[in-house]
Design a protein around this motif. Structure first.
Motif, PDB file in Angstrom:
ATOM      1  N   MET A 199     -20.290  -1.700 -61.949  1.00  0.00           N
ATOM      2  CA  MET A 199     -20.678  -0.896 -60.815  1.00  0.00           C
ATOM      3  C   MET A 199     -21.980  -0.186 -61.166  1.00  0.00           C
ATOM      4  N   ALA A 200     -23.000  -0.466 -60.379  1.00  0.00           N
ATOM      5  CA  ALA A 200     -24.293   0.180 -60.603  1.00  0.00           C
ATOM      6  C   ALA A 200     -24.249   1.602 -60.064  1.00  0.00           C
ATOM      7  N   GLN A 201     -24.829   2.490 -60.824  1.00  0.00           N
ATOM      8  CA  GLN A 201     -24.825   3.893 -60.431  1.00  0.00           C
ATOM      9  C   GLN A 201     -26.215   4.456 -60.653  1.00  0.00           C
ATOM     10  N   GLU A 202     -26.756   5.102 -59.632  1.00  0.00           N
ATOM     11  CA  GLU A 202     -28.078   5.718 -59.736  1.00  0.00           C
ATOM     12  C   GLU A 202     -27.995   6.975 -60.602  1.00  0.00           C
ATOM     13  N   ALA A 203     -29.130   7.402 -61.128  1.00  0.00           N
ATOM     14  CA  ALA A 203     -29.162   8.549 -62.035  1.00  0.00           C
ATOM     15  C   ALA A 203     -28.699   9.839 -61.369  1.00  0.00           C
ATOM     16  N   ASP A 204     -28.929   9.981 -60.068  1.00  0.00           N
ATOM     17  CA  ASP A 204     -28.543  11.223 -59.404  1.00  0.00           C
ATOM     18  C   ASP A 204     -27.171  11.127 -58.732  1.00  0.00           C
ATOM     19  N   GLU A 205     -26.397  10.085 -59.024  1.00  0.00           N
ATOM     20  CA  GLU A 205     -25.070   9.909 -58.432  1.00  0.00           C
ATOM     21  C   GLU A 205     -23.978  10.287 -59.422  1.00  0.00           C
ATOM     22  N   ILE A 206     -22.883  10.763 -58.865  1.00  0.00           N
ATOM     23  CA  ILE A 206     -21.690  11.001 -59.667  1.00  0.00           C
ATOM     24  C   ILE A 206     -20.537  10.248 -59.026  1.00  0.00           C
ATOM     25  N   THR A 214     -11.795   7.663 -54.838  1.00  0.00           N
ATOM     26  CA  THR A 214     -12.958   7.841 -55.712  1.00  0.00           C
ATOM     27  C   THR A 214     -14.189   7.467 -54.906  1.00  0.00           C
ATOM     28  N   LEU A 215     -15.136   8.396 -54.864  1.00  0.00           N
ATOM     29  CA  LEU A 215     -16.390   8.207 -54.146  1.00  0.00           C
ATOM     30  C   LEU A 215     -17.560   8.160 -55.113  1.00  0.00           C
ATOM     31  N   LYS A 216     -18.569   7.389 -54.754  1.00  0.00           N
ATOM     32  CA  LYS A 216     -19.871   7.466 -55.412  1.00  0.00           C
ATOM     33  C   LYS A 216     -20.690   8.417 -54.548  1.00  0.00           C
ATOM     34  N   VAL A 217     -21.139   9.508 -55.151  1.00  0.00           N
ATOM     35  CA  VAL A 217     -21.758  10.601 -54.385  1.00  0.00           C
ATOM     36  C   VAL A 217     -23.126  10.945 -54.966  1.00  0.00           C
ATOM     37  N   PRO A 218     -24.190  10.802 -54.167  1.00  0.00           N
ATOM     38  CA  PRO A 218     -25.474  11.340 -54.614  1.00  0.00           C
ATOM     39  C   PRO A 218     -25.334  12.855 -54.756  1.00  0.00           C
ATOM     40  N   ALA A 219     -25.964  13.422 -55.753  1.00  0.00           N
ATOM     41  CA  ALA A 219     -25.822  14.855 -56.020  1.00  0.00           C
ATOM     42  C   ALA A 219     -26.101  15.697 -54.774  1.00  0.00           C
ATOM     43  N   ALA A 220     -27.059  15.312 -53.973  1.00  0.00           N
ATOM     44  CA  ALA A 220     -27.413  16.069 -52.779  1.00  0.00           C
ATOM     45  C   ALA A 220     -26.331  16.026 -51.708  1.00  0.00           C
ATOM     46  N   LYS A 221     -25.369  15.119 -51.830  1.00  0.00           N
ATOM     47  CA  LYS A 221     -24.305  14.963 -50.834  1.00  0.00           C
ATOM     48  C   LYS A 221     -22.995  15.636 -51.240  1.00  0.00           C
ATOM     49  N   LEU A 222     -22.958  16.272 -52.407  1.00  0.00           N
ATOM     50  CA  LEU A 222     -21.722  16.882 -52.881  1.00  0.00           C
ATOM     51  C   LEU A 222     -21.202  17.931 -51.899  1.00  0.00           C
ATOM     52  N   ARG A 223     -22.078  18.754 -51.372  1.00  0.00           N
ATOM     53  CA  ARG A 223     -21.670  19.771 -50.397  1.00  0.00           C
ATOM     54  C   ARG A 223     -21.085  19.107 -49.146  1.00  0.00           C
ATOM     55  N   ASP A 224     -21.660  17.989 -48.704  1.00  0.00           N
ATOM     56  CA  ASP A 224     -21.149  17.281 -47.531  1.00  0.00           C
ATOM     57  C   ASP A 224     -19.718  16.800 -47.746  1.00  0.00           C
TER      58      ASP A 224
END
Length: 105
Positions: free
Chosen positions: A1-8, A59-69
């Motif tokens: 699973m590819a994951q971007e640097a700003d994703e959790i 389990t979600l792949k979440v860009p850091a900016a979307k955590l609040r959403d």
């Protein structure tokens, strides 16, 4: 699973509230718009399992900016049907495969 640097990866335990039956839980989810709000746009479902008698684990792949959403989607649409717990997560399979290859079956 590819994951971007700003994703959790974020694992969310949606625990069934034991004082409600399935029809009551589904009615609350429908009334709150859960199925339209969750998961929020810009996130990706990696897995979604039902643990019988316990609840659901997403389990979600979440860009850091979307955590609040994600938090708002849960607060506004899941509360009242589920108790919730959040866990930062990472994919252990590559590590396990490496250990397994080194140590043998």
């Amino acid at each position: 699973m590819a994951q971007e640097a700003d994703e959790i990866l974020l694992t969310i335990h949606l625990k069934h509230q034991k004082d409600k039956n399935l029809a009551e839980i589904n009615a609350k989810l429908d009334a709150s718009g859960f199925w339209k709000r969750f998961p929020p746009e810009g996130t990706e479902v990696v897995s979604w399992y039902v643990m019988m008698g316990i609840g659901q684990v997403v389990t979600l792949k979440v860009p850091a900016a979307k955590l609040r959403d994600v938090n708002l989607a849960i607060e506004q649409s899941a509360w009242g049907a589920f108790d919730t717990e959040f866990f930062p997560t990472y994919d252990f399979q590559p590590v396990w495969r490496k250990i397994r290859a080194e140590k043998g079956p």
